[in-house]
Design a protein around this motif. Structure first.
Motif, short mmCIF file in Angstrom:
data_model
loop_
_atom_site.label_atom_id
_atom_site.label_comp_id
_atom_site.label_asym_id
_atom_site.label_seq_id
_atom_site.Cartn_x
_atom_site.Cartn_y
_atom_site.Cartn_z
N TRP A 128 -3.66 5.55 -9.13
CA TRP A 128 -2.55 5.52 -8.16
C TRP A 128 -1.28 5.01 -8.81
CZ3 TRP A 128 0.85 1.97 -6.39
CH2 TRP A 128 1.61 2.34 -5.27
N VAL A 129 -1.40 3.94 -9.63
CA VAL A 129 -0.22 3.38 -10.30
C VAL A 129 0.43 4.42 -11.19
CG1 VAL A 129 0.55 1.69 -12.02
CG2 VAL A 129 -0.96 0.97 -10.15
N ALA A 130 -0.38 5.19 -11.90
CA ALA A 130 0.19 6.22 -12.78
C ALA A 130 1.01 7.23 -11.98
CB ALA A 130 -0.94 6.92 -13.55
N GLY A 131 0.48 7.65 -10.83
CA GLY A 131 1.23 8.57 -9.98
C GLY A 131 2.46 7.92 -9.38
N PHE A 132 2.32 6.66 -8.98
CA PHE A 132 3.45 5.95 -8.41
C PHE A 132 4.58 5.81 -9.43
CE2 PHE A 132 5.67 1.90 -8.35
CZ PHE A 132 6.42 2.04 -7.17
N GLN A 133 4.23 5.53 -10.67
CA GLN A 133 5.28 5.33 -11.67
C GLN A 133 6.12 6.59 -11.83
OE1 GLN A 133 4.39 3.42 -15.34
NE2 GLN A 133 3.11 1.83 -14.41
N VAL A 177 1.59 -15.63 -4.98
CA VAL A 177 0.93 -14.36 -5.31
C VAL A 177 1.92 -13.46 -6.06
CG1 VAL A 177 -0.21 -12.31 -4.39
CG2 VAL A 177 -0.53 -14.53 -3.28
N PRO A 178 1.52 -12.87 -7.19
CA PRO A 178 2.43 -11.94 -7.90
C PRO A 178 2.82 -10.77 -6.99
CG PRO A 178 0.56 -12.54 -9.28
CD PRO A 178 0.25 -13.05 -7.91
N VAL A 179 4.11 -10.61 -6.77
CA VAL A 179 4.58 -9.64 -5.78
C VAL A 179 4.25 -8.20 -6.18
CG1 VAL A 179 6.69 -8.65 -4.77
CG2 VAL A 179 6.34 -11.13 -4.78
N ILE A 180 4.42 -7.86 -7.47
CA ILE A 180 4.13 -6.49 -7.88
C ILE A 180 2.65 -6.16 -7.65
CG2 ILE A 180 4.10 -4.85 -9.80
CD1 ILE A 180 6.90 -5.51 -8.73
N SER A 181 1.77 -7.09 -7.98
CA SER A 181 0.35 -6.87 -7.74
C SER A 181 0.06 -6.74 -6.26
CB SER A 181 -0.47 -8.01 -8.34
OG SER A 181 -0.42 -8.00 -9.75
N ALA A 182 0.64 -7.62 -5.46
CA ALA A 182 0.36 -7.59 -4.02
C ALA A 182 0.85 -6.30 -3.38
CB ALA A 182 1.02 -8.80 -3.34
N LEU A 183 2.10 -5.92 -3.66
CA LEU A 183 2.66 -4.73 -3.02
C LEU A 183 2.01 -3.45 -3.52
CD1 LEU A 183 6.46 -5.67 -2.93
CD2 LEU A 183 4.85 -5.64 -1.01
N SER A 184 1.70 -3.39 -4.81
CA SER A 184 1.04 -2.18 -5.32
C SER A 184 -0.37 -2.07 -4.76
CB SER A 184 1.02 -2.17 -6.85
OG SER A 184 0.35 -3.30 -7.38
N THR A 185 -1.05 -3.20 -4.58
CA THR A 185 -2.38 -3.19 -3.97
C THR A 185 -2.31 -2.66 -2.54
OG1 THR A 185 -3.23 -5.00 -5.34
CG2 THR A 185 -4.29 -4.64 -3.20
N LEU A 186 -1.35 -3.15 -1.77
CA LEU A 186 -1.22 -2.74 -0.38
C LEU A 186 -0.76 -1.29 -0.26
CD1 LEU A 186 0.32 -6.04 0.98
CD2 LEU A 186 -1.91 -5.09 1.62
N GLY A 200 0.78 2.45 3.77
CA GLY A 200 1.16 2.80 2.41
C GLY A 200 2.63 3.08 2.22
N ALA A 201 3.24 3.84 3.14
CA ALA A 201 4.66 4.21 2.98
C ALA A 201 5.54 2.97 3.01
CB ALA A 201 5.07 5.19 4.07
N PHE A 202 5.24 2.05 3.94
CA PHE A 202 6.05 0.83 4.03
C PHE A 202 5.94 0.02 2.74
CE2 PHE A 202 6.23 -3.75 4.77
CZ PHE A 202 7.52 -3.86 5.25
N PHE A 203 4.72 -0.21 2.28
CA PHE A 203 4.55 -1.07 1.12
C PHE A 203 5.03 -0.39 -0.15
CE2 PHE A 203 1.53 -3.36 3.92
CZ PHE A 203 2.14 -4.60 3.85
N GLU A 204 4.95 0.93 -0.21
CA GLU A 204 5.52 1.60 -1.38
C GLU A 204 7.04 1.44 -1.40
OE1 GLU A 204 5.68 5.98 -3.52
OE2 GLU A 204 3.78 5.23 -2.74
N SER A 205 7.67 1.49 -0.24
CA SER A 205 9.12 1.27 -0.19
C SER A 205 9.47 -0.14 -0.64
CB SER A 205 9.66 1.54 1.21
OG SER A 205 9.30 0.52 2.12
N GLN A 206 8.63 -1.11 -0.27
CA GLN A 206 8.87 -2.49 -0.71
C GLN A 206 8.64 -2.64 -2.21
OE1 GLN A 206 10.39 -4.57 1.29
NE2 GLN A 206 10.27 -2.89 2.78
N LEU A 207 7.65 -1.92 -2.73
CA LEU A 207 7.38 -1.97 -4.16
C LEU A 207 8.56 -1.39 -4.95
CD1 LEU A 207 5.46 -2.57 -6.50
CD2 LEU A 207 4.30 -0.40 -6.02
N ILE A 208 9.10 -0.28 -4.49
CA ILE A 208 10.30 0.27 -5.13
C ILE A 208 11.43 -0.75 -5.07
CG2 ILE A 208 12.12 2.01 -4.91
CD1 ILE A 208 9.73 3.24 -6.12
N GLY A 209 11.57 -1.41 -3.91
CA GLY A 209 12.59 -2.44 -3.78
C GLY A 209 12.39 -3.58 -4.77
#
Length: 382
Positions: A49-54, A152-161, A168-177
């Protein structure tokens, strides 16, 4: 609840309330302390998932260098998923909420921090027009004046969620942020920590709200809401409230009959048969920070107490067990004296109090319900 700033103001408070003798706030209230010992575990599906997200993040303008730094030590956190899926629904009365949000401990710490940062808060008030004691109260409810910022490491937490997919859409937007924040240089990945749901800093901003409202009040070139110095976080909160319609010089409202209530344009009684409050436009501005009447009253009341106002004068009705605030406190005190520690006597019968009741009932051959009662109190009185 509004999600323009962050997602879980009351959820953070609830996690705090769960640990009280009964955030919030918590924490209380306020604040979302991180679960100790959260460990990343191997998860090939997450890695895919991380590979696709990147690739999606790169299309959104995130550089490869930022992605490499952000994910170098990030990983899947199963404890975060468990927290998200198993949030306990807390239904707290206003009386219980205020017992935590405006506890004697929180009031005392609020007054101490209000005095300690008086000059900084005065400069923030001068720039943004939001009274210093109100900003201090938000700080108190959100992280207990910086004591519970979350680790809690934010990148780990948001990417996990985001990977887990329930929102998923909400937390992906926060991860981009969050990645945009890292790319701006405001913080490094190792210092970007927060709650399990990604709320960060002294006043618990989610990444997208940070990007919109956070300010560099110290002038050091970074909007640092994470460090020991709360200045940027307090100024960012004032900036948020100012843009939410705060009117300088007007009280938020207050209990009917109190001085602040004179400016109230609307009356509400959040707890049936309890005190009535008159509230005005600034009450609505606080609700933009967290869309809850109890939260807004909690901030307003705590802010009043910080500058010397007295407690709520009106009485609250007995609860469904026939207990008042005073008899709930007595029950907690007597359980603790009998060897069944409720971890405090605040009148809020949370998880610790119910565990103590259960243990007492088991020890004494009673029906095990974990529920308080007048009969139980009478038995403890002996």
């Amino acid at each position: 609840m509004l999600t323009s700033r962050r997602m879980f103001s009351l959820g953070a408070l609830a996690s705090v309330l769960a640990g009280c003798g009964g955030r919030g706030g918590g924490t209380v209230m306020a604040g979302p302390a991180a679960a100790p010992g959260m460990q990343a575990v191997a998860n090939p599906a997450y890695d895919a998932w991380v590979a696709g997200f990147q690739r999606r993040a790169a299309n959104a303008g995130i550089t490869q260098a930022t992605l490499d730094r952000a994910f170098a030590r990030a990983g899947f956190l199963p404890d975060v998923v468990e927290r998200d899926r198993n949030q306990t629904e807390f239904t707290r009365t206003l009386e219980e909420y205020l017992a935590i949000a405006a506890s004697e401990e929180r009031i005392a710490k609020g007054r101490a921090n209000y005095a300690r940062y008086r000059d900084t808060l005065a400069r923030i008030e001068a720039r943004y027009g939001v009274e210093a004691h109100v900003v201090t109260a938000v700080w108190g409810l959100e992280s207990m004046f910086g004591e519970r910022r979350g680790d809690v490491p934010v990148i780990s937490a948001l990417s996990t969620l985001a990977f887990d997919g329930r929102r998923g859409a909400f937390f992906e937007s926060q991860l981009i942020g969050a990645l945009r924040i890292l790319q701006s240089g405001d913080i490094t990945p190792d210092r970007m920590t927060g709650s399990w749901a990604g709320a960060m800093g002294h006043t618990q901003f989610i990444p997208t709200s940070y990007l919109e409202y956070a300010v560099d009040f110290t002038g050091d070139g970074r909007r640092d809401i994470w460090g020991e110095d709360p200045t940027d976080a307090l100024a960012s909160t004032a900036a948020y409230l100012a843009r939410s319609g705060w009117r300088q010089g007007q009280p938020w409202g207050g209990e009917v009959g109190s001085p602040g209530a004179a400016a109230g344009t609307r009356r509400l009684t959040p707890q049936p048969s309890g005190p009535t409050f008159a509230v005005g436009p600034n009450f609505n501005a606080i609700k933009r920070y967290n869309n809850s009447d109890s939260y807004a009253i909690g901030v307003g009341h705590l802010s009043d107490r910080i500058i010397g106002a007295g407690p709520i004068r009106g009485s609250f009705p007995p609860d469904r067990y026939g207990l008042t605030g005073d008899t709930r406190k007595e029950l907690q005190q007597r359980l603790t004296t009998a060897g069944f520690d409720t971890q405090g006597a605040d009148g809020v019968l949370g998880a610790n109090s119910r565990a103590a009741i259960t243990a007492y009932q088991q020890r004494n051959g009673l029906a095990v319900t974990g529920e308080p009662s007048l009969d139980l109190l009478l038995r403890l009185r002996g």
